[in-house]
Scaffold this motif. Structure first.
Motif, short mmCIF file in Angstrom:
data_model
loop_
_atom_site.label_atom_id
_atom_site.label_comp_id
_atom_site.label_asym_id
_atom_site.label_seq_id
_atom_site.Cartn_x
_atom_site.Cartn_y
_atom_site.Cartn_z
N GLU A 115 -7.31 61.25 -38.48
CA GLU A 115 -7.53 61.47 -39.90
C GLU A 115 -6.49 62.38 -40.55
O GLU A 115 -6.26 62.30 -41.74
N LYS A 119 -4.25 61.94 -44.45
CA LYS A 119 -4.54 62.97 -45.45
C LYS A 119 -3.25 63.70 -45.87
O LYS A 119 -3.07 64.01 -47.05
N THR A 122 -1.28 61.31 -48.12
CA THR A 122 -1.89 61.24 -49.44
C THR A 122 -1.58 62.49 -50.25
O THR A 122 -1.24 62.40 -51.44
#
Length: 167
Positions: A115, A119, A122
């Motif tokens: 994950e 992130k 982004t």
């Protein structure tokens, strides 16, 4: 959902928060409806348990049941969802992505490894967008207009890079 029709997923995964239910009730109900149910013990390697589960079961619908006392995996060729379940639905491209997704859900170490990079990417994209726009009114309007479709674009980006996304 438009995204589901575009990407044609191989699997549909339901992560069910069943902390208010007894495991026996739900697992027996799933078994009666034709699903294969396996308890995840967590004592051995989670990757080995996932491999064993996937090789011994079949079906397009996969369920991760989270109870107070443990976790169960179930797999069925037909969709089995109750109205009183609170579940998150995911679209998964292929079996390798399904392994990664289940490993992410069952192992904290794998979750961080899988994950964290999206992130960071982004956040980097948002920082660049804000630096390019600064105080330009047209740029602000464009960013606001794109804000309505960015959720679907991020889902598509996740699906193409990771192999799964939230429905």
């Amino acid at each position: 959902m438009v995204l589901e029709r575009l990407i044609n997923p191989g699997y549909r995964v339901f992560v069910v928060d069943a902390k208010n239910f007894q495991p026996e009730e739900i697992t027996e109900g799933l078994r009666r409806r034709g699903a294969m149910v396996v308890e995840i013990l967590g004592e051995s390697d989670p990757e080995l348990e996932i491999e064993s589960f996937l090789s011994s079961t079949y079906g397009e619908y996969v369920y991760l049941l989270k109870f107070k006392d443990g976790r169960y995996l179930a797999r069925s060729p037909d969709e089995v969802v109750e109205k009183n379940w609170s579940s998150s639905r995911y679209l998964v491209r292929d079996e390798n992505a399904l392994k990664r997704f289940l490993l992410r859900e069952l192992s904290l170490k794998s979750r961080l490894a899988l994950e964290l990079p999206p992130k960071i990417i982004t956040a980097f994209i948002w920082v660049l967008a804000f630096q390019l726009i600064e105080e330009k009114p047209f740029g602000s309007f464009l960013l606001m207009a794109l804000g309505f479709v960015t959720g679907e674009l991020f889902k598509l980006f996740e699906y193409l890079t990771l192999g799964y996304c939230r429905e």
